[in-house]
Design an enzyme around this catalytic site. Structure first.
Site, PDB file in Angstrom:
ATOM      1  N   ASN A 134      42.500  44.668  24.667  1.00 38.66           N
ATOM      2  CA  ASN A 134      41.362  44.981  23.818  1.00 38.66           C
ATOM      3  C   ASN A 134      41.876  45.604  22.527  1.00 38.66           C
ATOM      4  O   ASN A 134      42.500  46.670  22.549  1.00 38.66           O
ATOM      5  CB  ASN A 134      40.402  45.940  24.526  1.00 38.66           C
ATOM      6  CG  ASN A 134      39.703  45.268  25.694  1.00 38.66           C
ATOM      7  OD1 ASN A 134      39.155  44.187  25.546  1.00 38.66           O
ATOM      8  ND2 ASN A 134      39.751  45.880  26.849  1.00 38.66           N
TER       9      ASN A 134
ATOM     10  N   GLU B 276      44.101  41.378  30.059  1.00 41.34           N
ATOM     11  CA  GLU B 276      43.742  41.108  28.676  1.00 41.34           C
ATOM     12  C   GLU B 276      44.098  42.315  27.827  1.00 41.34           C
ATOM     13  O   GLU B 276      44.408  43.390  28.348  1.00 41.34           O
ATOM     14  CB  GLU B 276      42.250  40.786  28.534  1.00 41.34           C
ATOM     15  CG  GLU B 276      41.333  41.937  28.906  1.00 41.34           C
ATOM     16  CD  GLU B 276      39.864  41.580  28.767  1.00 41.34           C
ATOM     17  OE1 GLU B 276      39.567  40.550  28.146  1.00 41.34           O
ATOM     18  OE2 GLU B 276      39.026  42.332  29.273  1.00 41.34           O
TER      19      GLU B 276
ATOM     20  N   PHE C 155      18.912  49.163  38.957  1.00 44.80           N
ATOM     21  CA  PHE C 155      19.514  49.524  37.667  1.00 44.80           C
ATOM     22  C   PHE C 155      18.835  48.836  36.475  1.00 44.80           C
ATOM     23  O   PHE C 155      19.477  48.542  35.468  1.00 44.80           O
ATOM     24  CB  PHE C 155      21.013  49.225  37.661  1.00 44.80           C
ATOM     25  CG  PHE C 155      21.775  50.013  38.683  1.00 44.80           C
ATOM     26  CD1 PHE C 155      22.275  51.265  38.389  1.00 44.80           C
ATOM     27  CD2 PHE C 155      21.965  49.505  39.968  1.00 44.80           C
ATOM     28  CE1 PHE C 155      22.963  52.003  39.345  1.00 44.80           C
ATOM     29  CE2 PHE C 155      22.651  50.235  40.931  1.00 44.80           C
ATOM     30  CZ  PHE C 155      23.153  51.480  40.612  1.00 44.80           C
TER      31      PHE C 155
ATOM     32  N   GLU D 284      43.171  31.122  37.810  1.00 42.70           N
ATOM     33  CA  GLU D 284      44.297  31.963  38.200  1.00 42.70           C
ATOM     34  C   GLU D 284      44.068  32.500  39.598  1.00 42.70           C
ATOM     35  O   GLU D 284      42.951  32.462  40.123  1.00 42.70           O
ATOM     36  CB  GLU D 284      44.491  33.116  37.213  1.00 42.70           C
ATOM     37  CG  GLU D 284      43.356  34.097  37.163  1.00 42.70           C
ATOM     38  CD  GLU D 284      43.561  35.181  36.095  1.00 42.70           C
ATOM     39  OE1 GLU D 284      44.374  34.968  35.181  1.00 42.70           O
ATOM     40  OE2 GLU D 284      42.886  36.214  36.183  1.00 42.70           O
TER      41      GLU D 284
ATOM     42  N   GLU E 269      44.992  45.795  29.578  1.00 41.00           N
ATOM     43  CA  GLU E 269      44.386  45.930  30.899  1.00 41.00           C
ATOM     44  C   GLU E 269      45.181  45.134  31.926  1.00 41.00           C
ATOM     45  O   GLU E 269      45.604  44.007  31.675  1.00 41.00           O
ATOM     46  CB  GLU E 269      42.928  45.458  30.861  1.00 41.00           C
ATOM     47  CG  GLU E 269      42.072  46.239  29.865  1.00 41.00           C
ATOM     48  CD  GLU E 269      40.597  45.944  29.987  1.00 41.00           C
ATOM     49  OE1 GLU E 269      40.247  44.951  30.650  1.00 41.00           O
ATOM     50  OE2 GLU E 269      39.794  46.710  29.428  1.00 41.00           O
TER      51      GLU E 269
ATOM     52  N   LYS F 122      41.752  34.490  25.788  1.00 36.01           N
ATOM     53  CA  LYS F 122      42.369  34.861  27.061  1.00 36.01           C
ATOM     54  C   LYS F 122      43.502  33.916  27.455  1.00 36.01           C
ATOM     55  O   LYS F 122      44.495  34.341  28.061  1.00 36.01           O
ATOM     56  CB  LYS F 122      41.299  34.921  28.151  1.00 36.01           C
ATOM     57  CG  LYS F 122      40.418  36.166  28.073  1.00 36.01           C
ATOM     58  CD  LYS F 122      39.471  36.231  29.242  1.00 36.01           C
ATOM     59  CE  LYS F 122      38.743  37.578  29.293  1.00 36.01           C
ATOM     60  NZ  LYS F 122      37.970  37.867  28.094  1.00 36.01           N
TER      61      LYS F 122
END
Length: 671
Positions: free
Chosen positions: A290, A288, A348, A200, A275, A116
């Site tokens: 992918n 980032e 969940f 950041e 993204e 990253k």
């Protein structure tokens, strides 16, 4: 073109790749672990190779076993799907050394985009908009505070090698920056064996919007429009759609061109996704890249008409793309909902077990189902609990939402818990319908978790009318039984009482004209009078069918039916109701029946999920305090810590470490 490819994956993505390869005339090889020997992808492939025990680290993640499977079967190329080895440069290099093509980018691009910190430096150099931040190595928590002050709070502290929400913390002040640095560093070290973090600016009210790329490595790199992926839970995507309801044409073009610039900077080849985080003013910042096929790629395929898997295979075989940027269409709207084996009413928690009944909605021009399971198959504790990706398409966003709501009603799953009630609630949420999305959507709309009260309000007349018609149809059949005594005459009554979740609704039924204007005549037609309201019910439902499809007062409905004792359990719009249809006299007596109170289980520690009892931290006779760790249960390879809800004393231990637990099984009893 390749004659045979191996899919180094499992589940729905393996099945997805096999379908395209089969259409292209390419033979396929599946790999499988012990847990997947009867899996759908194994059945679908032309050949299958066993690669080890259930644990991924001993099967799907072993490069040597995949390469060996290629050599044994003569597979000329490997499609990695997503997850597992899909972004491991070592895998691509091992295949290249063996003379096997990798259907994806090369190791250089994977390494460049996999870090990253380095990827943000490359993006900045390529002219891609990046979030203000500090990308150097941070020595300690005090330096993190200094950097955070310079950037301006709030800030995001993120692991360089992170993913899936691990190693991420938001800090709003100095104390949170110190704690965030320490916890993100520790989490990154344990999860990724890399403790580097960066800081950041934290974008408030952010949207997660990504650009799909396709490059052939021969000079052509295209952006295939965007996907809106802001509906997330714990940094995991739940709903994706294409296009975004937020972007305008100018922003879409700018984001696409910057994504292409980044891909060209690393000589990218194959499908990939860049993204971005987008703020409320449509300012966008690189997040980032992918370097693989995304889970949510079907929505892009539905609006562009392109098969990304086919194009990946063709690019890997050395073919040049024969489409240009101006050829990429944007047709209609597509939405994807991830259907998981998890219990939304229990925070969940994952659900494992056998799919005793499984009937997905029928695929057509408006509905697509990408699945890797089948009726009778198992949801294993060893892997991601995804059942399917349910996609809908419409000319407009409203049409796509309507198609999704209807498809969710038709999705019939029994044997495991699933998240369809939650997905139905999202589709009916007015803020979602309006397109007012951020990555905080679920946390803001469901701050206390998901509950039955979060489901869209149901008109009780719909289920009352459907239940009455179902029961009347069954009675109509029953009186036609043969072998009746001579002279006997049976008739079905017209007056009933429908008891819906404890509330009695007197009804009167009489036949309605059958509608035959749209093909074959309807088999069921009644007018149901409910407290002065007249509901006309038309359907082609047949006894024994688990889905009642038809219309109630002209509105389309699909109600799922399960027989429960003398009544029914009906599912509609994500909610479920217990219904009994009784004669007026039986209903009067039923109202006098005492209600059995559920047993008091507050003195027990119960397992919240099926799993393995890893450890017990208490013993009989021990005094405990609220918040104290009592046990650890492992499910889906995740450890869940169970804590005491109040002070007390351990009276009895009901399960030993190493035991397999069912849902609500007793672990500890308190005095």
């Amino acid at each position: 073109m390749f004659e045979k490819i191996l899919i180094a994956n499992r589940g729905e993505i393996a099945c997805r790749v096999i379908r395209t390869a089969r259409r292209m005339g390419i033979k396929t090889v599946a790999v499988y672990s012990d847990a997947d020997k009867n899996a759908l992808h194994v059945e679908m492939a032309d050949e299958a190779v066993h690669i080890g025990p259930p644990a991924s680290a001993q099967s799907y993640l072993l490069i040597d076993k995949i390469v060996d499977a290629c050599k044994r079967t003569g597979a000329q190329a490997v499609h990695p799907g997503y997850g597992f080895l899909s972004e491991k440069p070592e895998f691509q290099q091992a295949l290249a050394a063996a003379g096997i093509a990798f259907i994806g980018p090369d190791a250089h691009a994977m390494r460049a985009m996999g870090d990253k910190i380095e990827s943000k430096k490359l993006a900045k150099a390529a002219g891609v908009s990046t979030v203000p931040g500090y990308l150097g190595v941070i020595a300690d928590d005090e330096e993190a505070v200094t950097i955070a002050r310079d950037i301006g709070y709030p800030v995001m502290i993120k692991a360089s090698a992170g993913g899936g929400g691990k190693g991420m913390r938001v800090a709003w002040n100095d104390d949170e920056a110190r704690e965030g640095f320490r916890s993100a560093t520790n989490e990154a070290r344990s999860s990724f064996a890399d403790d580097r973090v960066f800081v950041e600016k934290y974008i408030q009210q952010p949207r997660h919007i990504e650009i799909q790329l396709l490059a052939d490595g021969q000079g052509t790199c295209l952006y295939l429009h965007e996907r809106e992926c802001s509906i997330q839970r714990r940094h995991q995507k739940v709903i994706e759609e294409a296009p975004s309801p937020f972007l305008d044409a100018a922003t879409r073009k700018a984001m696409g061109e910057q994504a292409v610039a980044l891909a060209n900077a690393v000589q990218y080849k194959s499908a990939g996704t860049v993204e971005f985080i987008v703020d409320a003013e449509r300012n966008f910042y690189f997040l980032e890249m992918n370097t693989r096929l995304q889970v949510e790629h079907p929505v892009t395929e539905l609006i562009t008409g392109l098969d990304l898997v086919e194009l990946m295979i063709r690019v890997a075989a050395g073919e040049k793309l024969d489409i240009r940027q101006q050829d990429v269409q944007l047709n209609g709207w597509a939405i994807e909902a991830r259907v998981y084996a998890e219990d939304p009413f229990r925070n969940f928690l994952p659900s494992t077990g056998r799919l005793t009944n499984y009937r997905p909605p029928a695929a057509d021009s408006h509905v697509r189902v990408d699945t890797g399971v089948f009726e009778g198959g198992e949801i294993s504790m060893y892997y991601d609990p995804m059942i399917a990706k349910l996609c809908s398409w419409g000319q407009t966003r409203d049409e796509a939402i309507a198609e999704m709501r209807e498809a969710l009603d038709q999705y019939y799953i029994r044997g495991v818990s699933h998240n369809i009630p939650f997905l139905a609630s999202l589709m009916a949420n007015q803020r979602f319908v309006d397109g007012r999305l951020t990555t905080n959507f679920i946390a803001e709309e469901y701050p206390n978790g998901f509950h039955a009260s979060d489901l869209p309000p149901e008109d009780p007349a719909v289920l009352v009318a459907v239940a009455a018609v179902i029961h009347r149809s069954l009675n109509d059949r029953d009186i036609q039984i043969s072998g009746k005594m001579a002279g006997s005459k049976a008739a079905v009554r017209d007056d009933w009482v429908v008891v819906l979740d404890g509330t009695a609704h007197p009804v009167h039924l009489h036949p309605a004209p059958l509608d035959s204007t749209e093909g074959s005549p309807q088999r069921v037609g009644y007018t149901v009078d409910i407290a002065g309201r007249h509901c006309t019910v038309l359907s082609d439902w047949q006894i024994g069918e688990p889905l009642f499809r038809g219309t109630v007062d002209g509105g389309h409905v699909c109600v799922q039916i399960d027989r429960v004792g003398i009544g029914y359990r009906l599912h509609h719009s994500g909610s479920q109701a217990i219904v009994k249809v009784l004669t007026p006299k039986a209903a009067a007596l039923d109202a006098l029946m005492p209600v059995k109170a559920p047993p008091d289980m507050s003195k027990f520690l119960l397992s919240p999920m099926p799993g393995l009892l890893v450890s017990l931290a208490v013993s009989e006779g021990q005094e405990i305090k609220a918040g104290e760790v009592l046990a650890v249960v492992e499910a889906m390879k995740m450890e869940n810590i169970l804590r005491a809800s109040q002070d007390g004393t351990v009276a009895k231990i009901h399960a030993a470490p190493g035991s397999s637990l069912a849902v609500d099984q007793k672990i500890v009893e308190f005095a």
